[in-house]
Design a protein around this motif. Structure first.
Motif, PDB file in Angstrom:
ATOM      1  N   GLU A  32      39.462  60.877 -44.829  1.00 54.62           N
ATOM      2  CA  GLU A  32      40.437  60.468 -45.977  1.00 54.62           C
ATOM      3  C   GLU A  32      39.780  59.056 -46.460  1.00 54.62           C
ATOM      4  N   VAL A  33      39.438  58.201 -45.584  1.00 59.06           N
ATOM      5  CA  VAL A  33      39.062  56.832 -46.097  1.00 59.06           C
ATOM      6  C   VAL A  33      37.689  56.665 -46.920  1.00 59.06           C
ATOM      7  N   LEU A  34      36.825  57.534 -46.552  1.00 57.35           N
ATOM      8  CA  LEU A  34      35.646  57.942 -47.290  1.00 57.35           C
ATOM      9  C   LEU A  34      35.857  58.566 -48.605  1.00 57.35           C
ATOM     10  N   GLN A  35      36.832  59.577 -48.505  1.00 51.95           N
ATOM     11  CA  GLN A  35      36.948  60.131 -49.831  1.00 51.95           C
ATOM     12  C   GLN A  35      37.797  59.116 -50.782  1.00 51.95           C
ATOM     13  N   ASP A  36      38.454  58.185 -50.172  1.00 50.39           N
ATOM     14  CA  ASP A  36      39.356  57.122 -51.074  1.00 50.39           C
ATOM     15  C   ASP A  36      38.488  56.224 -51.753  1.00 50.39           C
ATOM     16  N   ALA A  37      37.246  56.010 -50.803  1.00 47.00           N
ATOM     17  CA  ALA A  37      36.027  55.183 -51.285  1.00 47.00           C
ATOM     18  C   ALA A  37      35.233  55.831 -52.518  1.00 47.00           C
ATOM     19  N   GLY A  38      35.083  57.055 -52.191  1.00 50.91           N
ATOM     20  CA  GLY A  38      34.512  57.787 -53.245  1.00 50.91           C
ATOM     21  C   GLY A  38      35.061  57.911 -54.530  1.00 50.91           C
ATOM     22  N   ARG A  39      36.597  58.176 -54.498  1.00 44.70           N
ATOM     23  CA  ARG A  39      37.559  58.181 -55.530  1.00 44.70           C
ATOM     24  C   ARG A  39      37.431  56.995 -56.474  1.00 44.70           C
ATOM     25  N   ARG A  40      37.337  55.724 -55.514  1.00 51.51           N
ATOM     26  CA  ARG A  40      37.389  54.343 -56.404  1.00 51.51           C
ATOM     27  C   ARG A  40      36.075  54.361 -56.958  1.00 51.51           C
ATOM     28  N   LEU A  41      35.030  54.718 -56.231  1.00 48.92           N
ATOM     29  CA  LEU A  41      33.569  54.587 -57.005  1.00 48.92           C
ATOM     30  C   LEU A  41      33.676  55.434 -58.100  1.00 48.92           C
ATOM     31  N   GLY A  42      33.998  56.532 -58.162  1.00 49.35           N
ATOM     32  CA  GLY A  42      33.954  57.558 -59.272  1.00 49.35           C
ATOM     33  C   GLY A  42      34.832  56.931 -60.437  1.00 49.35           C
ATOM     34  N   GLN A  43      36.052  56.403 -60.140  1.00 48.01           N
ATOM     35  CA  GLN A  43      36.922  55.571 -61.260  1.00 48.01           C
ATOM     36  C   GLN A  43      36.033  54.587 -61.807  1.00 48.01           C
ATOM     37  N   ALA A  44      35.198  53.666 -61.070  1.00 49.50           N
ATOM     38  CA  ALA A  44      34.478  52.721 -61.849  1.00 49.50           C
ATOM     39  C   ALA A  44      33.251  53.173 -62.697  1.00 49.50           C
ATOM     40  N   LEU A  45      32.639  54.154 -61.996  1.00 48.56           N
ATOM     41  CA  LEU A  45      31.298  55.046 -62.613  1.00 48.56           C
ATOM     42  C   LEU A  45      31.875  55.616 -64.111  1.00 48.56           C
ATOM     43  N   ALA A  46      32.921  56.126 -64.205  1.00 46.60           N
ATOM     44  CA  ALA A  46      33.329  56.686 -65.407  1.00 46.60           C
ATOM     45  C   ALA A  46      33.518  55.776 -66.528  1.00 46.60           C
ATOM     46  N   GLY A  47      33.912  54.620 -66.147  1.00 42.61           N
ATOM     47  CA  GLY A  47      33.913  53.528 -67.143  1.00 42.61           C
ATOM     48  C   GLY A  47      32.565  53.199 -67.453  1.00 42.61           C
ATOM     49  N   VAL A  48      31.475  53.310 -66.652  1.00 42.87           N
ATOM     50  CA  VAL A  48      30.050  52.879 -66.980  1.00 42.87           C
ATOM     51  C   VAL A  48      29.522  54.293 -67.641  1.00 42.87           C
TER      52      VAL A  48
END
Length: 322
Positions: free
Chosen positions: A235-251
């Protein structure tokens, strides 16, 4: 025939590592020492110079020489190689690092941000070799970023570009050392992942990680627990991945890059982050730039910063600025 080596320096808030690098990207171990305990930046630079001279004497004994010295430092660095701010190594704040080290060594010296050094190492020798434009993301104690555009490093007008870890992913989220709140670094770094785990354990969540001492708990252990199907770790790693994906979408929408190269200790669990990362990226970004942007693991491990710094020392003109 005599050979020309460069010296690469990977300076962190805890340790400093120096090594010889040849023109084929082969690294020969040089020295490692603690970067803590220095009261002034000049003292630290003097110690680095002494270690460099040892390497210079070593190659001279074989009839070879040092062409240049490059250093990656954990902070904002301007175009002249002065450290504007180094939050984790404050003795370097305002220090003309390149000028001082070059004066002591009498060989060309160039200095850049440590994440930019990693990015350039991956561009020349690693996972970014076939990418013209990409972002390198370092997931370690914090989250760093190095941006390569059209096969050159982009550092921005003031040398401060690439601070990907301080992209906001939660407006009123966790407080960050930069003074803001909800930065990506607070969720997807090793530090952020462990904070999430500890918070959940304090709330009584069951997990294999509960058996570990505070000292033994690490991002690597979270990854191992997740591979054993531990619900909390996953769950924690999925949340870390989700946040990273959110930021990378802007990139992706902003820069339409060829790819992203993920480095650092947390990158060992990249496959565990990827499902949530990709889902968030594809949900938030335009389809074409999202599909275009490859997500790759770094190829150089701990040598990325050494290799990038050494190559930068030889050719500092690879930097784009404005």
């Amino acid at each position: 025939m005599s050979r020309v080596y460069d010296i690469g320096i990977d300076l962190g808030g805890t340790n400093c590592r120096l090594a010889l690098v040849d023109d084929q990207g082969r690294v020969s171990e040089g020295a490692r020492f603690s970067s803590r305990g220095f009261s002034r930046g000049g003292e630290l630079i003097t110690r680095i110079a002494a270690e460099c001279r040892t390497l210079m004497d070593q190659v001279a004994g074989d009839g070879d020489r040092i062409g240049a010295v490059g250093a990656g430092v954990p902070g904002l660095v301007d175009a002249q190689g002065q450290v504007v701010a180094a939050p984790n190594l404050g003795v370097l704040d305002g220090v003309a690092f390149a000028e001082e080290l070059q004066r002591l060594l009498e060989v060309p010296v160039a200095v850049l941000n440590d994440a930019n050094a990693i990015a350039w190492g991956e561009k020349i020798w690693g996972a970014g070799r076939d990418l013209r434009s990409f972002l390198t993301v370092t997931l370690g104690t914090g989250v760093g970023g190095g941006l390569v555009l059209a096969e050159r490093l982009w550092v921005g007008v003031d040398g401060c570009a690439g601070e990907f870890g301080h992209v906001n992913v939660e407006p009123e989220g966790r407080s960050c050392g930069c003074g803001s709140r909800g930065c990506l670094e607070q969720y997807s770094s090793a530090t952020g992942i462990l904070r999430s785990v500890r918070t959940a354990l304090e709330q009584g969540r069951p997990s294999l990680l509960a058996t570990l001492s505070s000292e033994a708990l690490s991002a690597a252990e979270v990854g191992r627990a997740a591979r054993q199907d531990d619900a909390l770790a996953r769950e924690v790693l999925q949340d870390a991945g989700r946040r990273l994906g959110q930021a990378l979408a802007g990139v992706a929408n902003l820069l339409n890059l060829d790819g992203v190269v993920v480095c650092g200790g947390v990158a060992e669990s990249l496959d565990l982050l990827m499902p949530a990362l990709r889902e968030e990226l594809y949900r938030r970004a335009f389809e074409r730039p999202a599909r275009r942007m490859k997500i790759l693991a770094g190829a150089l491990g701990d040598n990325a910063g050494i290799l990038g710094a050494a190559r930068f020392g030889r050719d500092p003109d690879v930097v784009w600025t404005a």
